[in-house]
Motif scaffolding. Sequence first.
Motif, PDB file in Angstrom:
ATOM      1  N   PHE A  19       4.375   0.079 -11.817  1.00 27.05           N
ATOM      2  CA  PHE A  19       3.009   0.266 -12.292  1.00 27.05           C
ATOM      3  C   PHE A  19       2.351   1.475 -11.622  1.00 27.05           C
ATOM      4  O   PHE A  19       1.154   1.463 -11.370  1.00 27.05           O
ATOM      5  CB  PHE A  19       2.179  -0.990 -12.046  1.00 27.05           C
ATOM      6  N   ARG A  20       3.134   2.483 -11.314  1.00 29.33           N
ATOM      7  CA  ARG A  20       2.689   3.771 -10.773  1.00 29.33           C
ATOM      8  C   ARG A  20       2.186   3.715  -9.345  1.00 29.33           C
ATOM      9  O   ARG A  20       2.013   4.742  -8.693  1.00 29.33           O
ATOM     10  CB  ARG A  20       1.620   4.423 -11.668  1.00 29.33           C
ATOM     11  N   HIS A  21       1.930   2.515  -8.802  1.00 31.21           N
ATOM     12  CA  HIS A  21       1.366   2.403  -7.463  1.00 31.21           C
ATOM     13  C   HIS A  21       2.460   2.546  -6.405  1.00 31.21           C
ATOM     14  O   HIS A  21       3.634   2.342  -6.663  1.00 31.21           O
ATOM     15  CB  HIS A  21       0.641   1.065  -7.309  1.00 31.21           C
ATOM     16  N   VAL A  22       2.028   2.857  -5.182  1.00 29.19           N
ATOM     17  CA  VAL A  22       2.991   3.091  -4.102  1.00 29.19           C
ATOM     18  C   VAL A  22       2.710   2.214  -2.887  1.00 29.19           C
ATOM     19  O   VAL A  22       3.207   2.480  -1.797  1.00 29.19           O
ATOM     20  CB  VAL A  22       3.019   4.588  -3.696  1.00 29.19           C
ATOM     21  N   GLY A  23       1.913   1.166  -3.068  1.00 31.53           N
ATOM     22  CA  GLY A  23       1.718   0.204  -1.984  1.00 31.53           C
ATOM     23  C   GLY A  23       0.494   0.408  -1.134  1.00 31.53           C
ATOM     24  O   GLY A  23       0.258  -0.354  -0.197  1.00 31.53           O
ATOM     25  N   VAL A  24      -0.312   1.405  -1.444  1.00 29.40           N
ATOM     26  CA  VAL A  24      -1.537   1.641  -0.681  1.00 29.40           C
ATOM     27  C   VAL A  24      -2.524   2.367  -1.594  1.00 29.40           C
ATOM     28  O   VAL A  24      -2.130   3.144  -2.466  1.00 29.40           O
ATOM     29  CB  VAL A  24      -1.258   2.477   0.587  1.00 29.40           C
ATOM     30  N   PHE A  25      -3.816   2.077  -1.400  1.00 26.32           N
ATOM     31  CA  PHE A  25      -4.873   2.728  -2.167  1.00 26.32           C
ATOM     32  C   PHE A  25      -5.727   3.521  -1.186  1.00 26.32           C
ATOM     33  O   PHE A  25      -6.676   3.001  -0.598  1.00 26.32           O
ATOM     34  CB  PHE A  25      -5.685   1.694  -2.948  1.00 26.32           C
ATOM     35  N   PRO A  26      -5.370   4.799  -0.963  1.00 25.09           N
ATOM     36  CA  PRO A  26      -5.935   5.543   0.162  1.00 25.09           C
ATOM     37  C   PRO A  26      -7.422   5.827   0.068  1.00 25.09           C
ATOM     38  O   PRO A  26      -8.045   6.139   1.084  1.00 25.09           O
ATOM     39  CB  PRO A  26      -5.121   6.841   0.164  1.00 25.09           C
ATOM     40  N   GLU A  27      -8.011   5.714  -1.134  1.00 19.67           N
ATOM     41  CA  GLU A  27      -9.454   5.882  -1.218  1.00 19.67           C
ATOM     42  C   GLU A  27     -10.208   4.826  -0.404  1.00 19.67           C
ATOM     43  O   GLU A  27     -11.366   5.009  -0.030  1.00 19.67           O
ATOM     44  CB  GLU A  27      -9.928   5.838  -2.678  1.00 19.67           C
ATOM     45  N   GLN A  28      -9.518   3.721  -0.100  1.00 21.28           N
ATOM     46  CA  GLN A  28     -10.168   2.668   0.676  1.00 21.28           C
ATOM     47  C   GLN A  28     -10.114   2.920   2.184  1.00 21.28           C
ATOM     48  O   GLN A  28     -10.617   2.110   2.970  1.00 21.28           O
ATOM     49  CB  GLN A  28      -9.548   1.313   0.335  1.00 21.28           C
ATOM     50  N   ILE A  29      -9.547   4.044   2.580  1.00 22.69           N
ATOM     51  CA  ILE A  29      -9.558   4.404   3.992  1.00 22.69           C
ATOM     52  C   ILE A  29     -10.970   4.340   4.560  1.00 22.69           C
ATOM     53  O   ILE A  29     -11.185   3.907   5.695  1.00 22.69           O
ATOM     54  CB  ILE A  29      -8.950   5.816   4.188  1.00 22.69           C
TER      55      ILE A  29
END
Length: 352
Positions: free
Chosen positions: A150-160
């Motif tokens: 689903f295109r994701h890579v295990g982290v959503f970096p905008e939530q840093i």
Amino acid sequence: MSPKSAPRAYSQGGRPGPKSESKPVADKAQRPAAVPAAETRPLLTRAGDRPPERVPVILESAGAGDFHLIDSGNALKLEQYGPYRIVRPEAQALWRPALPAHVWENADAVFTGDTDEDGMGRWRFPKQALGETWPLSLLDVDFLGRFTAFRHVGVFPEQIVHWEWMKKQVEDAKRPLKVLNLFGYTGVASLVAAAAGAEVTHVDASKKAIGWARENQSLARLDKAPIRWICEDAMKFILREERRGNTYDIILTDPPKFGRGPNGEVWHLFDHLPLMLDICRQLLSEKAVGLVLTAYSIRASFYSIHELMRETMRGAGGVVESGELVIREAGLEGKDHGRALSTSLFSRWVPA
């Protein structure tokens, strides 16, 4: 976190508003004595003033650790994740890329196939075949990146930006803080909180996500950290916590727009979010330091979740700040100051 656009097991400051008198968050008198056997309950009637507001608030990340956004455009984004440059679809990148084509063509991995928000696809590796996982680090926490369908890579970096805020709250507190991470996905936020000294409860209904999170815990050398990994439907869990009278100092909730639980439970963001936030309000301790909501892939203004949060926190004092999470393009070396790419809506209640 869990994949935001995939159907899944539901598993700088703005203008300050007027001050108001702060009141205890968890009003014990309002807690229902019991919850019906069905996994639901009516919304509670809230009294008192709505918290003052800060809007719009744009929380910006220029990257951290092994991540930064290199470039974006033509409905795509070029990102750096550790040693790999990755190209993924991004519908909101309406402009042309700033960098020349040969930079994009030099990517290590490209997501192809169905580019619809809910679509599956596959990864293409132009240079050489890559393994399914690879090591990453953000905010001094090690974890695994993974090429998913689903295109994701295990982290959503905008939530840093949320994790940095949470990390500071935990480190500055003069007591151990209890953190609840709902729809926790691969556990990066939970590990950041635990590494800072929090007691963490991580909830996701996907066994695969929980397994991945446990792998990340070992990779981060946090095996002895006080983390409870709960594989369960999020609504069932928080209803049970409410019945038990358990409370938390920080609650992160990152729900999908649609999902299914392990026993066929159906989650629709617009249908179930009001009750979920209402229960989360009841789970906040009397010395709570924040309730954070992010929302992805929905056709709505941030005002929709902002006003819901203010209604939910009526009579609690504090402040509700809402807006968008954005990532700033940083160029090849991660040092430029390019365009801001909007990624999601957010709303956050904090005490005054």
